[in-house]
Design an enzyme around this catalytic site. Sequence first.
Site, PDB file in Angstrom:
ATOM      1  N   GLY A 149       0.816  -1.196   0.000  1.00 28.29           N
ATOM      2  CA  GLY A 149       0.000   0.000   0.000  1.00 28.29           C
ATOM      3  C   GLY A 149       0.857   1.255   0.000  1.00 28.29           C
ATOM      4  O   GLY A 149       2.037   1.224   0.368  1.00 28.29           O
ATOM      5  N   CYS A 150       0.260   2.362  -0.400  1.00 24.87           N
ATOM      6  CA  CYS A 150       1.015   3.614  -0.504  1.00 24.87           C
ATOM      7  C   CYS A 150       1.358   4.177   0.872  1.00 24.87           C
ATOM      8  O   CYS A 150       2.514   4.523   1.144  1.00 24.87           O
ATOM      9  CB  CYS A 150       0.246   4.629  -1.354  1.00 24.87           C
ATOM     10  N   PHE A 151       0.363   4.276   1.760  1.00 25.00           N
ATOM     11  CA  PHE A 151       0.665   4.703   3.129  1.00 25.00           C
ATOM     12  C   PHE A 151       1.685   3.763   3.761  1.00 25.00           C
ATOM     13  O   PHE A 151       2.624   4.208   4.441  1.00 25.00           O
ATOM     14  CB  PHE A 151      -0.610   4.673   3.989  1.00 25.00           C
ATOM     15  N   SER A 152       1.490   2.478   3.533  1.00 24.85           N
ATOM     16  CA  SER A 152       2.364   1.482   4.159  1.00 24.85           C
ATOM     17  C   SER A 152       3.817   1.693   3.768  1.00 24.85           C
ATOM     18  O   SER A 152       4.715   1.653   4.614  1.00 24.85           O
ATOM     19  CB  SER A 152       1.918   0.074   3.747  1.00 24.85           C
ATOM     20  N   SER A 154       5.294   4.372   2.840  1.00 23.20           N
ATOM     21  CA  SER A 154       5.840   5.604   3.425  1.00 23.20           C
ATOM     22  C   SER A 154       6.226   5.430   4.886  1.00 23.20           C
ATOM     23  O   SER A 154       7.000   6.229   5.421  1.00 23.20           O
ATOM     24  CB  SER A 154       4.824   6.749   3.292  1.00 23.20           C
TER      25      SER A 154
END
Length: 340
Positions: A149-152, A154
């Site tokens: 995931g994108c948040f993950s 980061s």
Amino acid sequence: MSKSKLAIIGAGGLTGRELLRLLSGHDGFEVVHVTSNQVNGKSLREVFPSEPGMPDLSFVKHDSEIPSGTTVVLATPNEASMEMAPKLLAKGHKVIDLSGAYRLHDESIFEKAYKFKHLHFDKMKDVVFGIPELFREKIKNANFVSNPGCFSTSAILPIALLGDLRKQISSPIIIDSKSGVSGAGGRTEEIGFAYTHVYENFRSYKVLSHQHEPEIAEYAFVGSESKDIVFTPHLLPVYRGILSTIYIQLSDGIGEDTVREKFSNHIKNEPFIRLLPTPEDVEIRKVQNSNFLDIGFRMRKNHLVIVSALDNLGKGAAGQALQNLNLMHGFAETKGLLAG
């Protein structure tokens, strides 16, 4: 030299479009199959008129026969990916899944986070989590990769790159993240992501219930004892980009120089991670339309604050997928992602 053939299922969405844009500058892959039920029958050039270099292809429906010998990218919702991935693997396709269907190894945690019953959880034994900086060698030999995931991404990488300093962390780790609408759910018709609800506004969402929280907890501590994670996402009035601020309490006696040395040693051979001089140097605009993850940090006593930024459609999705595709097919990892 023959090109590796790709199929993109769900190519009409934001991530599919971004991946097609990146592939237009890559001479090692040929996209031979694109699907979208919504724009079925329309050509890529008709649907994406502003994107140069689109292949001369038209969209077909998701259930159309996929050419044999192709690597398949699933840019589809979670439940669709859950059903499609096993069938594609059984037919001999390599698969990269951009959904969250095959990221978590605890079935009960998965079903609590994603709120549906996983019908093919046995496939978790075959999947490799697609962060190259952590699992590069496994990805090279993988037939099935689950893109993070994108948040993950980061949050996982700034924590994981601390290496053995993770043993000196006191729980919990607080992660405060802000995303543009293309990363927070702007692909849906939900009114909360409409322009009138985003412009001149700023809000949190899925507080203590976001599906990326257990993903961060599982992978940020690979090779080390896990810590509690408290993750809160927010919606920014911008199109693309994620900025995460990570609050960590370390044991006494660990200085800023030690942290900088850990980061520097772990990223010295990483082409897409940049350690900046200060956390204030980390900005969304510096990573937009790129595959970079920028990191900056500061310490006061034993309090460590790390700020990271990435493009949710780049390193957070399509860029990282291409990074993984390059590894799976024996290309230079940076091919199509860095100039030169």
